[in-house]
Scaffold this motif. Structure first.
Motif, PDB file in Angstrom:
ATOM      1  N   GLN A 115      41.942  53.045  43.394  1.00 20.42           N
ATOM      2  CA  GLN A 115      42.496  52.471  42.173  1.00 20.42           C
ATOM      3  C   GLN A 115      43.650  53.322  41.650  1.00 20.42           C
TER       4      GLN A 115
ATOM      5  N   HIS B 154      47.957  52.593  41.479  1.00 26.01           N
ATOM      6  CA  HIS B 154      48.808  52.748  40.305  1.00 26.01           C
ATOM      7  C   HIS B 154      50.135  53.400  40.662  1.00 26.01           C
TER       8      HIS B 154
ATOM      9  N   ALA C  10      51.360  35.495  40.521  1.00 22.20           N
ATOM     10  CA  ALA C  10      50.066  35.127  41.106  1.00 22.20           C
ATOM     11  C   ALA C  10      49.951  33.623  41.338  1.00 22.20           C
TER      12      ALA C  10
ATOM     13  N   LYS D 159      52.646  44.354  35.025  1.00 21.69           N
ATOM     14  CA  LYS D 159      52.398  43.266  34.082  1.00 21.69           C
ATOM     15  C   LYS D 159      51.959  41.978  34.765  1.00 21.69           C
TER      16      LYS D 159
ATOM     17  N   ALA E 205      50.058  41.659  37.794  1.00 29.40           N
ATOM     18  CA  ALA E 205      48.929  41.674  38.720  1.00 29.40           C
ATOM     19  C   ALA E 205      47.706  42.295  38.063  1.00 29.40           C
ATOM     20  N   SER E 206      46.562  41.636  38.252  1.00 31.43           N
ATOM     21  CA  SER E 206      45.298  42.197  37.786  1.00 31.43           C
ATOM     22  C   SER E 206      44.833  43.246  38.784  1.00 31.43           C
ATOM     23  N   GLY E 207      43.704  43.907  38.473  1.00 30.96           N
ATOM     24  CA  GLY E 207      43.200  44.932  39.374  1.00 30.96           C
ATOM     25  C   GLY E 207      42.870  44.390  40.746  1.00 30.96           C
ATOM     26  N   GLY E 208      42.193  43.236  40.796  1.00 33.53           N
ATOM     27  CA  GLY E 208      41.847  42.643  42.084  1.00 33.53           C
ATOM     28  C   GLY E 208      43.069  42.182  42.837  1.00 33.53           C
ATOM     29  N   GLU E 209      44.016  41.586  42.119  1.00 35.68           N
ATOM     30  CA  GLU E 209      45.245  41.122  42.761  1.00 35.68           C
ATOM     31  C   GLU E 209      46.042  42.301  43.303  1.00 35.68           C
ATOM     32  N   LEU E 210      46.084  43.384  42.521  1.00 35.95           N
ATOM     33  CA  LEU E 210      46.808  44.563  42.972  1.00 35.95           C
ATOM     34  C   LEU E 210      46.149  45.156  44.212  1.00 35.95           C
ATOM     35  N   SER E 211      44.816  45.094  44.273  1.00 35.92           N
ATOM     36  CA  SER E 211      44.105  45.598  45.446  1.00 35.92           C
ATOM     37  C   SER E 211      44.498  44.806  46.695  1.00 35.92           C
TER      38      SER E 211
ATOM     39  N   GLY F  92      36.843  43.574  42.408  1.00 34.50           N
ATOM     40  CA  GLY F  92      37.303  42.405  41.665  1.00 34.50           C
ATOM     41  C   GLY F  92      37.536  41.172  42.498  1.00 34.50           C
TER      42      GLY F  92
END
Length: 561
Positions: free
Chosen positions: A131, A135, A422, A433, A435-441, A468
């Motif tokens: 995680q 970042h 997305a 701004k 992407a969510s955590g799951g999307e970023l993963s 996520g």
């Protein structure tokens, strides 16, 4: 490839060993069992901060050790050997020991080394994505690095041309600015040096001259008294009194001569008495010559005194002796020569800057073109991967722009930004701004898959990058990690059975709590044991027939990859 990892007294893990192989390896376990400590251990071996809280309660120290296969002649081997370590049979042993008091010790190839050396070694051996690592992708510099890695040799060749020219341009500009800013000060310094050199040149001092002049001035200033004294002494030796003295010496010598040869001691005194007579005659003659030779010359005395005054003026400014004055003259002449060439240096530097600027700008713009083309290809390939990761409407845009008035920097002249949308109809936004955590993963995983061919490290570690997500997306994550492992070695910590099913090797972190102490161990799973673990991950219980059937189904699906 990382071959072996051993943990001792690290957190809840009392002792664990992992024999690692090529391909895709997963590490699973119940929440709190300590599976992420494997990633923590890798962090310590990468030179991460030592935390006394990682030492198992009641133990004096924690230890992490790894064996890593490295190619012969690689920079890793040189780094280890330069630090005093050794690499045996193309395998380097890395270690980190943490004390409960907060101290730590790093080891590479059997030698104790600074933690920074571990960082240098492992930077070429492993990349960890978690995680916090995701970042980093939010930073422009990391996004540009990812694009540059994808652009490959074409951009690398331009960068190799650009870097030395940019460095020369930056150095020339800095030197030019320094000369211009300090021009007045340097001019004043040059004037002072030239004034001092002119003063010394007017006097033209010789080394040792000051001592010679002191002697000559003393003689000239007391010439009359010296002549009078010499004449008086000469008359005393050569006149009537002197004759009497010589007669006495001659008489004594004659008396002793009559008994010569009978006593060596008296013969010695007779010889000395004869020498006294000779010396009286010589001194009388020398005094006469001195009295007639001393020059009484007031004009010469004035000249000597004037010369001494000129030398004294130089000595007050440039050194306590004439030798010091001459040393200052030599040094000042060299400095003045350098300062006197400032105008030519400024002209030369200005010409160098004017020649380099268009070269650097041309290369920077060519790098921009390569980045734009690579950005288009990267976005398209990542989009295909995102579709397979159950994000069919997601898209990545790579913008390469040159800010107005931007000056070339070490990386070129571009601003690189990754934008993400997305869903259809959504405007692409910066990753932080959009992407969510799951999307970023999933985006990170998609980037890793696309960049795999340009990968610079042989081992990739993913720490719960599937957080996520679930369902079909989780299956695709597992599929992508398995395909990615066809190149580099891949390790992943996961809570998703859909991901774990695609692994070639499966480790399970088991937690045991006797009511007083919690401890964990690591076991390798095969056959039914692996089905049981996937069933537990699916349904929370490994004895469920439905979960067991689903687990087998997942393994069959993964086997058809």
């Amino acid at each position: 490839m990382w071959q072996h990892l051993r943990l001792s007294s690290l957190g809840v893990i009392e002792s664990a060993e992992l024999e690692l192989d090529a391909g895709f390896t997963v590490i699973t376990g119940e929440t709190g069992a300590g599976q992420t400590l494997v990633v923590t251990a890798l962090g310590l071996l990468r030179g991460g901060r030592a935390d006394a809280g990682l030492v198992r309660h009641g133990e004096r120290q924690a230890r992490v050790e790894a064996s890593v296969e490295v190619p012969s002649g690689s920079p890793v081997v040189r780094t280890v050997e330069d630090a005093g370590g050794t690499v045996d049979d193309d395998v380097v042993v890395l270690g980190r020991v943490l004390s409960a008091q907060g101290r730590s010790r790093a080891v590479a190839g059997g030698a104790t080394v600074p933690a920074a050396v571990l960082s240098d070694v492992t930077d070429a051996l492993v990349a960890v994505h978690g995680q916090s690592d995701q970042h980093r992708l939010l930073r422009g510099s990391a996004q540009r690095s990812a694009l540059d890695a994808f652009a490959g040799d074409t951009l690398a060749a331009l960068a190799d041309e650009y870097a030395p020219r940019y460095a020369r341009l930056r150095s020339a500009r800095a030197r030019l600015e320094e000369l211009r800013q300090h021009g007045q000060e340097r001019a004043r310094q040059l004037d002072l040096l030239q004034h001092g050199l002119a003063e010394i040149a007017d006097v033209e001092p010789r080394e040792g001259e000051d001592e010679e002049l002191v002697t000559e001035e003393g003689r000239l200033a007391h010439a009359e008294a010296l002549v009078q004294a010499a004449q008086t002494a000469h008359e005393g030796l050569a006149g009537d009194h002197g004759a009497a003295a010589r007669d006495v010496v001659a008489s004594g010598s004659a008396a002793l001569q009559d008994v010569a040869g009978h006593d060596p001691e008296l013969d010695d005194m007779a010889q000395r008495l004869r020498e006294v007579g000779i010396l009286l005659d010589e001194v009388a003659a020398d005094l006469s010559a001195y009295a007639h030779g001393v020059e009484v010359d007031p004009a010469r005395l004035a000249a000597v005194q004037e010369r001494r005054a000129a030398l004294a003026a130089l000595q007050r400014k440039y050194g306590p002796s004439v030798a010091d004055v001459l040393a200052w003259q030599e040094k000042a002449a060299a400095e003045a020569g350098e300062l006197d060439h400032d105008d030519q240096a400024i002209a030369d530097l200005q010409a160098e800057v004017e020649a380099l600027e268009p070269q650097v700008l041309d290369l920077a713009h060519r790098m921009s073109e390569v980045r734009r083309e690579a950005g288009t290809r990267l976005a398209a390939l990542v989009g295909e991967e995102l579709t397979q990761l159950a994000m069919p409407s997601a898209r990545l845009e790579v913008t390469v722009s040159v800010p107005e008035g931007a000056a070339p920097a070490a990386h070129g002249i571009d601003d690189v930004e990754l934008l993400f949308a997305a869903n259809n109809g959504s405007a692409p936004r910066p990753l932080a701004k959009g992407a969510s955590g799951g999307e970023l993963s999933r985006l990170m995983l998609a980037l890793e898959v696309v960049l795999a061919d340009q990968g610079t490290v042989p081992t990739l570690v993913f720490d719960e990058v599937d957080a996520g997500i679930g369902g079909r997306a989780a299956v695709e994550v597992g599929r992508r990690l398995a395909r990615l492992a066809e190149g580099p070695q891949v390790l992943a910590v996961t809570h998703l059975p859909q991901v774990a099913a695609f692994a070639h090797h499966h480790f399970h972190v088991m937690k045991d709590d006797d009511g007083n102490v919690t401890s964990s161990s690591v076991v390798r799973l095969d056959g039914q044991a692996r089905v049981d673990e996937l069933a537990r991950m699916l349904a929370g219980q490994d004895e469920s027939e439905a979960a067991q059937a689903h687990a087998r189904e997942l393994l069959e699906l993964a086997g058809r990859l």
